[in-house]
Design a protein around this motif. Structure first.
Motif, PDB file in Angstrom:
ATOM      1  N   SER A   1      43.848 -21.267 -26.571  1.00 22.99           N
ATOM      2  CA  SER A   1      43.930 -19.976 -26.054  1.00 22.99           C
ATOM      3  C   SER A   1      44.565 -19.175 -27.098  1.00 22.99           C
ATOM      4  CB  SER A   1      44.654 -20.004 -24.849  1.00 22.99           C
ATOM      5  OG  SER A   1      45.831 -20.408 -24.960  1.00 22.99           O
ATOM      6  N   GLY A   2      45.555 -19.687 -28.198  1.00 19.90           N
ATOM      7  CA  GLY A   2      46.292 -18.819 -28.859  1.00 19.90           C
ATOM      8  C   GLY A   2      47.704 -18.757 -28.236  1.00 19.90           C
ATOM      9  N   LYS A   3      47.904 -19.030 -26.955  1.00 19.34           N
ATOM     10  CA  LYS A   3      49.232 -18.814 -26.486  1.00 19.34           C
ATOM     11  C   LYS A   3      50.003 -20.349 -26.761  1.00 19.34           C
ATOM     12  CE  LYS A   3      47.531 -16.418 -22.459  1.00 19.34           C
ATOM     13  NZ  LYS A   3      47.701 -16.686 -20.956  1.00 19.34           N
ATOM     14  N   LYS A   4      51.444 -19.987 -26.393  1.00 19.98           N
ATOM     15  CA  LYS A   4      52.282 -21.223 -26.846  1.00 19.98           C
ATOM     16  C   LYS A   4      52.007 -22.146 -25.466  1.00 19.98           C
ATOM     17  CE  LYS A   4      56.441 -19.075 -28.882  1.00 19.98           C
ATOM     18  NZ  LYS A   4      57.651 -18.813 -28.998  1.00 19.98           N
ATOM     19  N   TYR A   5      52.163 -23.546 -25.808  1.00 19.65           N
ATOM     20  CA  TYR A   5      51.773 -24.639 -24.779  1.00 19.65           C
ATOM     21  C   TYR A   5      52.576 -24.439 -23.673  1.00 19.65           C
ATOM     22  CZ  TYR A   5      51.344 -29.284 -22.981  1.00 19.65           C
ATOM     23  OH  TYR A   5      51.124 -30.339 -22.217  1.00 19.65           O
ATOM     24  N   LYS A   6      53.596 -23.946 -23.810  1.00 19.36           N
ATOM     25  CA  LYS A   6      54.674 -23.690 -22.452  1.00 19.36           C
ATOM     26  C   LYS A   6      54.291 -22.629 -21.663  1.00 19.36           C
ATOM     27  CE  LYS A   6      58.415 -20.930 -24.526  1.00 19.36           C
ATOM     28  NZ  LYS A   6      59.698 -20.768 -25.037  1.00 19.36           N
ATOM     29  N   LYS A   7      53.561 -21.639 -22.262  1.00 16.99           N
ATOM     30  CA  LYS A   7      53.072 -20.267 -21.377  1.00 16.99           C
ATOM     31  C   LYS A   7      51.512 -20.577 -20.893  1.00 16.99           C
ATOM     32  CE  LYS A   7      56.485 -17.683 -21.772  1.00 16.99           C
ATOM     33  NZ  LYS A   7      57.029 -16.841 -20.861  1.00 16.99           N
ATOM     34  N   CYS A   8      51.036 -21.805 -21.396  1.00 12.50           N
ATOM     35  CA  CYS A   8      49.595 -22.095 -21.213  1.00 12.50           C
ATOM     36  C   CYS A   8      49.569 -23.261 -20.300  1.00 12.50           C
ATOM     37  CB  CYS A   8      48.832 -22.084 -22.364  1.00 12.50           C
ATOM     38  SG  CYS A   8      46.884 -21.966 -22.030  1.00 12.50           S
TER      39      CYS A   8
ATOM     40  N   ARG B   1      52.693 -43.171 -28.579  1.00  9.04           N
ATOM     41  CA  ARG B   1      51.807 -42.310 -28.256  1.00  9.04           C
ATOM     42  C   ARG B   1      50.697 -42.355 -28.722  1.00  9.04           C
ATOM     43  NH1 ARG B   1      55.043 -38.718 -25.355  1.00  9.04           N
ATOM     44  NH2 ARG B   1      57.060 -38.469 -25.981  1.00  9.04           N
ATOM     45  N   GLU B   2      49.431 -41.917 -28.516  1.00  7.91           N
ATOM     46  CA  GLU B   2      48.118 -42.126 -28.996  1.00  7.91           C
ATOM     47  C   GLU B   2      47.838 -40.839 -29.833  1.00  7.91           C
ATOM     48  OE1 GLU B   2      44.660 -43.607 -26.709  1.00  7.91           O
ATOM     49  OE2 GLU B   2      46.216 -45.000 -25.920  1.00  7.91           O
ATOM     50  N   ALA B   3      48.695 -39.652 -29.202  1.00  4.68           N
ATOM     51  CA  ALA B   3      48.607 -38.567 -29.884  1.00  4.68           C
ATOM     52  C   ALA B   3      49.873 -37.892 -30.466  1.00  4.68           C
ATOM     53  CB  ALA B   3      47.726 -37.467 -29.249  1.00  4.68           C
ATOM     54  N   PRO B   4      49.824 -37.106 -31.370  1.00  4.93           N
ATOM     55  CA  PRO B   4      51.190 -36.326 -31.550  1.00  4.93           C
ATOM     56  C   PRO B   4      51.755 -35.664 -30.331  1.00  4.93           C
ATOM     57  CG  PRO B   4      49.602 -35.933 -33.284  1.00  4.93           C
ATOM     58  CD  PRO B   4      48.962 -36.527 -32.170  1.00  4.93           C
ATOM     59  N   LYS B   5      53.114 -35.839 -30.085  1.00  7.13           N
ATOM     60  CA  LYS B   5      53.666 -34.857 -29.107  1.00  7.13           C
ATOM     61  C   LYS B   5      53.581 -33.452 -29.398  1.00  7.13           C
ATOM     62  CE  LYS B   5      57.983 -34.296 -26.655  1.00  7.13           C
ATOM     63  NZ  LYS B   5      59.476 -34.776 -26.472  1.00  7.13           N
ATOM     64  N   ILE B   6      53.150 -32.733 -28.347  1.00  5.21           N
ATOM     65  CA  ILE B   6      52.989 -31.195 -28.160  1.00  5.21           C
ATOM     66  C   ILE B   6      54.323 -30.746 -28.165  1.00  5.21           C
ATOM     67  CG2 ILE B   6      51.693 -29.360 -27.429  1.00  5.21           C
ATOM     68  CD1 ILE B   6      49.546 -31.494 -26.664  1.00  5.21           C
ATOM     69  N   GLY B   7      55.094 -29.755 -28.697  1.00  5.77           N
ATOM     70  CA  GLY B   7      56.135 -29.334 -28.252  1.00  5.77           C
ATOM     71  C   GLY B   7      55.895 -28.298 -27.629  1.00  5.77           C
ATOM     72  N   ARG B   8      57.081 -27.504 -26.701  1.00  3.58           N
ATOM     73  CA  ARG B   8      56.835 -26.428 -25.789  1.00  3.58           C
ATOM     74  C   ARG B   8      56.448 -25.228 -26.498  1.00  3.58           C
ATOM     75  NH1 ARG B   8      59.532 -25.232 -21.352  1.00  3.58           N
ATOM     76  NH2 ARG B   8      60.707 -23.528 -22.386  1.00  3.58           N
ATOM     77  N   ASN B   9      56.801 -24.912 -27.945  1.00  5.07           N
ATOM     78  CA  ASN B   9      56.425 -23.822 -28.543  1.00  5.07           C
ATOM     79  C   ASN B   9      55.372 -23.958 -29.505  1.00  5.07           C
ATOM     80  OD1 ASN B   9      58.672 -22.262 -27.367  1.00  5.07           O
ATOM     81  ND2 ASN B   9      60.200 -23.152 -28.630  1.00  5.07           N
TER      82      ASN B   9
END
Length: 178
Positions: A165-172, A150-158
Motif C-alpha cells: 500500500s505504501g503506508k507504514k506497517y503500523k498504519k496499515c 522466525r521464518e521471515a524477517p521481523k517487520i518493524g512498525r515503521n
C-alpha cells in the motif's frame, strides 16, 4: 545425635538452643536450619514465633502441624545464602528440604527471605517455593525457554507495509483493526 538440619554438629550444640529459646540464631541460614529442625520435631510454636509479624496473618497452625507430623523428614540441603547489607539486615536462603509423604519422596525447593528485627532476632518473612519428586532436580522440573525462530524477517512498525500500500506497517496491516 546429629542435628536434623545436617550441619554435621550435634543437636545439643546446633539447633536445640534456638528451639528452647536459650539462644537466638546469629544468621538467616541458622534460622532456616532451626526452622527445618522445628518441622522435624513438629515444633509449631517455634515456627510461629520465628515468623515476621506481617507474615503471621495467614499462618495455618493446624495445617503446619499436620504436615510436620505426617511427613518423614529426610534431609536439608542449603543451596545458597545471600546476606543483605549491615544497614538493611536482610538475608536470603535457597534450600531443598527432602521428605516423604504418603510413600512418595519429595523435594521442597524454596528461596526464603529473612530479616533481622531490632532485638537481634532473625525472622522468616516469606518464601517462594515449589515441590517436585525427590531427586528430579530443579533443572529437570522446569522447562527451558524455547528460542523463537522466525521464518521471515521481523517487520518493524515503521517499515513499509508488506501489502504494497505504501503506508507504514503500523498504519496499515499492523493495526488491530486490520
Amino acid at each position: 545425635m546429629n542435628c536434623p538440619c545436617q550441619s554435621q554438629q550435634s543437636f545439643e550444640t546446633c539447633c536445640q538452643p534456638f528451639l528452647t529459646g536459650s539462644a537466638l540464631p546469629e544468621t538467616a541460614e541458622k534460622l532456616m536450619r532451626s526452622r527445618y529442625t522445628a518441622f522435624t520435631q513438629a515444633d509449631v510454636a517455634y515456627l510461629k514465633k520465628t515468623l515476621a509479624p506481617e507474615s503471621r496473618h495467614d499462618f495455618d497452625e493446624a495445617a503446619t502441624r499436620k504436615w510436620a507430623e505426617t511427613a518423614k523428614w529426610k534431609g536439608l540441603q542449603i543451596l545458597a545464602t545471600v546476606k543483605g547489607t549491615a544497614q538493611d539486615k536482610k538475608g536470603t536462603v535457597e534450600f531443598i528440604a527432602t521428605y516423604e509423604a504418603d510413600g512418595e519422596g519429595l523435594d521442597h525447593h524454596e528461596v526464603s527471605e529473612f530479616r533481622k528485627a531490632e532485638n537481634g532476632q532473625w525472622l522468616f518473612v516469606e518464601g517462594d517455593g515449589h515441590t517436585h519428586a525427590e531427586g528430579e532436580g530443579h533443572h529437570h522440573h522446569h522447562e527451558k525457554p524455547q528460542t523463537v525462530q522466525r521464518e521471515a524477517p521481523k517487520i518493524g512498525r515503521n517499515d513499509p507495509c508488506t501489502c504494497g500500500s505504501g503506508k507504514k506497517y503500523k498504519k496499515c496491516c499492523g493495526t488491530d483493526a486490520a
